[in-house]
Design a protein around this motif. Structure first.
Motif, PDB file in Angstrom:
ATOM      1  N   UNK A 176       0.839  -1.201   0.000  1.00  0.00           N
ATOM      2  CA  UNK A 176       0.000   0.000   0.000  1.00  0.00           C
ATOM      3  C   UNK A 176       0.871   1.248   0.000  1.00  0.00           C
ATOM      4  N   UNK A 177       0.518   2.189  -0.863  1.00  0.00           N
ATOM      5  CA  UNK A 177       1.208   3.476  -0.895  1.00  0.00           C
ATOM      6  C   UNK A 177       0.317   4.544  -0.278  1.00  0.00           C
ATOM      7  N   UNK A 178       0.960   5.478   0.422  1.00  0.00           N
ATOM      8  CA  UNK A 178       0.271   6.586   1.074  1.00  0.00           C
ATOM      9  C   UNK A 178       0.719   7.878   0.381  1.00  0.00           C
ATOM     10  N   UNK A 179      -0.266   8.690   0.035  1.00  0.00           N
ATOM     11  CA  UNK A 179       0.008   9.831  -0.827  1.00  0.00           C
ATOM     12  C   UNK A 179      -0.013  11.159  -0.074  1.00  0.00           C
ATOM     13  N   UNK A 180       0.782  12.104  -0.572  1.00  0.00           N
ATOM     14  CA  UNK A 180       0.691  13.480  -0.138  1.00  0.00           C
ATOM     15  C   UNK A 180      -0.428  14.192  -0.876  1.00  0.00           C
ATOM     16  N   UNK A 191       2.548 -12.675 -12.985  1.00  0.00           N
ATOM     17  CA  UNK A 191       2.737 -13.138 -11.613  1.00  0.00           C
ATOM     18  C   UNK A 191       1.581 -14.038 -11.198  1.00  0.00           C
ATOM     19  N   UNK A 192       1.831 -14.867 -10.183  1.00  0.00           N
ATOM     20  CA  UNK A 192       0.766 -15.712  -9.640  1.00  0.00           C
ATOM     21  C   UNK A 192       0.154 -15.106  -8.382  1.00  0.00           C
ATOM     22  N   UNK A 193       0.962 -14.380  -7.625  1.00  0.00           N
ATOM     23  CA  UNK A 193       0.419 -13.702  -6.460  1.00  0.00           C
ATOM     24  C   UNK A 193       0.810 -12.224  -6.489  1.00  0.00           C
ATOM     25  N   UNK A 194      -0.141 -11.388  -6.159  1.00  0.00           N
ATOM     26  CA  UNK A 194       0.077  -9.947  -6.237  1.00  0.00           C
ATOM     27  C   UNK A 194      -1.092  -9.262  -5.539  1.00  0.00           C
ATOM     28  N   UNK A 249     -12.205  11.009  -8.543  1.00  0.00           N
ATOM     29  CA  UNK A 249     -11.495  10.174  -9.515  1.00  0.00           C
ATOM     30  C   UNK A 249     -11.142   8.872  -8.818  1.00  0.00           C
ATOM     31  N   UNK A 250     -11.338   7.769  -9.523  1.00  0.00           N
ATOM     32  CA  UNK A 250     -10.991   6.460  -8.979  1.00  0.00           C
ATOM     33  C   UNK A 250      -9.922   5.829  -9.865  1.00  0.00           C
ATOM     34  N   UNK A 251      -8.872   5.372  -9.200  1.00  0.00           N
ATOM     35  CA  UNK A 251      -7.757   4.770  -9.925  1.00  0.00           C
ATOM     36  C   UNK A 251      -7.589   3.319  -9.495  1.00  0.00           C
ATOM     37  N   UNK A 252      -7.487   2.462 -10.470  1.00  0.00           N
ATOM     38  CA  UNK A 252      -7.115   1.082 -10.247  1.00  0.00           C
ATOM     39  C   UNK A 252      -5.594   1.011 -10.315  1.00  0.00           C
ATOM     40  N   UNK A 253      -4.969   0.190  -9.469  1.00  0.00           N
ATOM     41  CA  UNK A 253      -3.509   0.174  -9.439  1.00  0.00           C
ATOM     42  C   UNK A 253      -2.992  -1.214  -9.104  1.00  0.00           C
ATOM     43  N   UNK A 254      -1.835  -1.495  -9.625  1.00  0.00           N
ATOM     44  CA  UNK A 254      -1.170  -2.771  -9.343  1.00  0.00           C
ATOM     45  C   UNK A 254       0.331  -2.548  -9.260  1.00  0.00           C
ATOM     46  N   UNK A 255       0.963  -3.021  -8.196  1.00  0.00           N
ATOM     47  CA  UNK A 255       2.417  -2.947  -8.148  1.00  0.00           C
ATOM     48  C   UNK A 255       3.032  -4.083  -8.957  1.00  0.00           C
ATOM     49  N   UNK A 256       4.004  -3.761  -9.811  1.00  0.00           N
ATOM     50  CA  UNK A 256       4.798  -4.827 -10.414  1.00  0.00           C
ATOM     51  C   UNK A 256       5.785  -5.364  -9.391  1.00  0.00           C
ATOM     52  N   UNK A 257       6.749  -6.117  -9.800  1.00  0.00           N
ATOM     53  CA  UNK A 257       7.566  -6.865  -8.858  1.00  0.00           C
ATOM     54  C   UNK A 257       8.349  -5.994  -7.883  1.00  0.00           C
ATOM     55  N   UNK A 258       8.730  -4.806  -8.324  1.00  0.00           N
ATOM     56  CA  UNK A 258       9.694  -4.032  -7.543  1.00  0.00           C
ATOM     57  C   UNK A 258       9.042  -3.009  -6.625  1.00  0.00           C
ATOM     58  N   UNK A 259       7.817  -3.214  -6.240  1.00  0.00           N
ATOM     59  CA  UNK A 259       7.163  -2.409  -5.209  1.00  0.00           C
ATOM     60  C   UNK A 259       6.773  -1.013  -5.660  1.00  0.00           C
ATOM     61  N   UNK A 260       7.028  -0.647  -6.885  1.00  0.00           N
ATOM     62  CA  UNK A 260       6.430   0.593  -7.368  1.00  0.00           C
ATOM     63  C   UNK A 260       5.033   0.263  -7.881  1.00  0.00           C
TER      64      UNK A 260
END
Lengths: 114, 113
Positions: free
Chosen positions: A102-106, B29-32, B89-100
Motif C-alpha cells: 500500500x502506498x500513502x500519498x501526499x 505473476x501468480x500472487x500480487x 477520480x478512482x484509480x485502479x492500481x497494481x504494483x509490479x515486482x519491484x514495489x512501485x
C-alpha cells in the motif's frame, strides 16, 4: 496514521528555472515515490527510492532528478523547467514492513510553468 | 511492461444507487495485490480497497466491494448506496515486482443528487 506532506500545494515558475518539490513522510517508510498526474494518463512514475541515497528511474525520468539525503525526505528537482512539465505532482511512501504494498500519498503540488 | 486499463473515463450515478467501475490488468505473476484509490476533488488520494490475488474471496469495505476475476485479469469496484461524497477520480492500481505502482488512467465518478 501515515502523514505525507508536500512543500507547496500550488507553484508557478518560469521556463528555465530550477524547481524543487519537497516531500516528507513521518512513518519511517523505506520507499518513496514521485508521480505526475495528467488528465487521461493517470499517474506516471517519475522516480522512486528504496533507501537513503538510493534512486531508481520510473517510466518518465527525463527532465527530472531526485535527492534522498534523509529517510523521511524525498525531493524532486526540475533542473530547467519547461512548459510541458506543467502538471500535478504526487509524492507517496510505503514500507516493506507492510506486505500489502500500500502506498500513502501526499496532497499533491500543482505546478504551472509559464 | 505491465499495464492497467480503465476503459471508462467518466461515469455518473444517482445517489443511493449502485455503480461498478471496471479495471483490467496485465501480469505474469501468480500472487500480487490490486488496489483501488480514490481522489476527491482537490483532496488527497486515499486507499479504498485492496485485494490479494491468491484469496478467493472478494474484498469488501463497507459499501465498497470488488469483483476479482483472476483468470480474466479483471478487478472491478462496486459502490453500493452511492453518496455525494463518493464523487471523485478512482484509480485502479497494481504494483509490479519491484514495489512501485502502476495506475490506470482513472474514472471520474459523479454522484448526482
Amino acid at each position: 496514521d501515515v502523514k505525507v506532506t508536500q512543500s507547496s500545494r500550488y507553484l508557478v515558475k518560469r521556463t528555465g528555472e530550477k524547481v524543487f518539490l519537497e516531500c516528507v513522510q513521518d512513518m519511517d517508510h523505506e520507499n518513496m515515490f514521485w508521480y505526475r498526474q495528467d488528465p487521461g494518463l493517470g499517474l506516471r512514475l517519475i522516480y522512486f527510492s528504496y533507501d537513503v541515497k538510493m534512486k531508481e528511474k520510473g517510466d518518465i525520468p527525463e527532465g527530472y532528478s531526485v535527492s534522498r539525503e534523509k529517510k523521511e525526505r524525498f525531493s524532486l528537482i526540475l533542473e530547467s523547467a519547461s512548459t510541458n512539465q506543467t502538471s500535478m505532482y504526487l509524492c507517496a511512501s510505503s514500507s516493506y514492513r507492510e506486505v500489502t504494498d500500500t502506498q500513502y500519498f501526499g496532497p499533491g503540488t500543482r505546478l504551472t510553468v509559464l | 511492461a505491465q499495464t492497467v486499463t480503465q476503459s471508462q473515463p467518466e461515469m455518473s450515478v444517482q445517489e443511493a444507487e449502485t455503480v461498478t467501475l471496471s479495471c483490467t490488468y496485465d501480469t505474469s505473476e501468480s500472487n500480487y495485490y490490486l488496489f483501488w484509490y480514490k481522489q476527491p476533488p482537490s483532496r488527497q488520494m486515499i486507499l479504498v480497497i485492496r485485494q490479494e490475488a491468491y484469496k478467493q474471496q472478494n474484498a469488501t469495505e463497507n459499501r465498497f466491494s470488488v469483483n476479482f476475476q483472476k483468470a480474466a485479469k479483471s478487478f472491478s469496484l462496486k459502490i453500493s448506496d452511492s453518496q455525494l461524497g463518493d464523487t471523485a477520480m478512482y484509480f485502479c492500481a497494481k504494483p509490479p515486482l519491484l514495489n512501485d505502482m502502476r495506475f490506470g488512467a482513472g474514472t471520474r465518478l459523479t454522484v448526482k443528487p
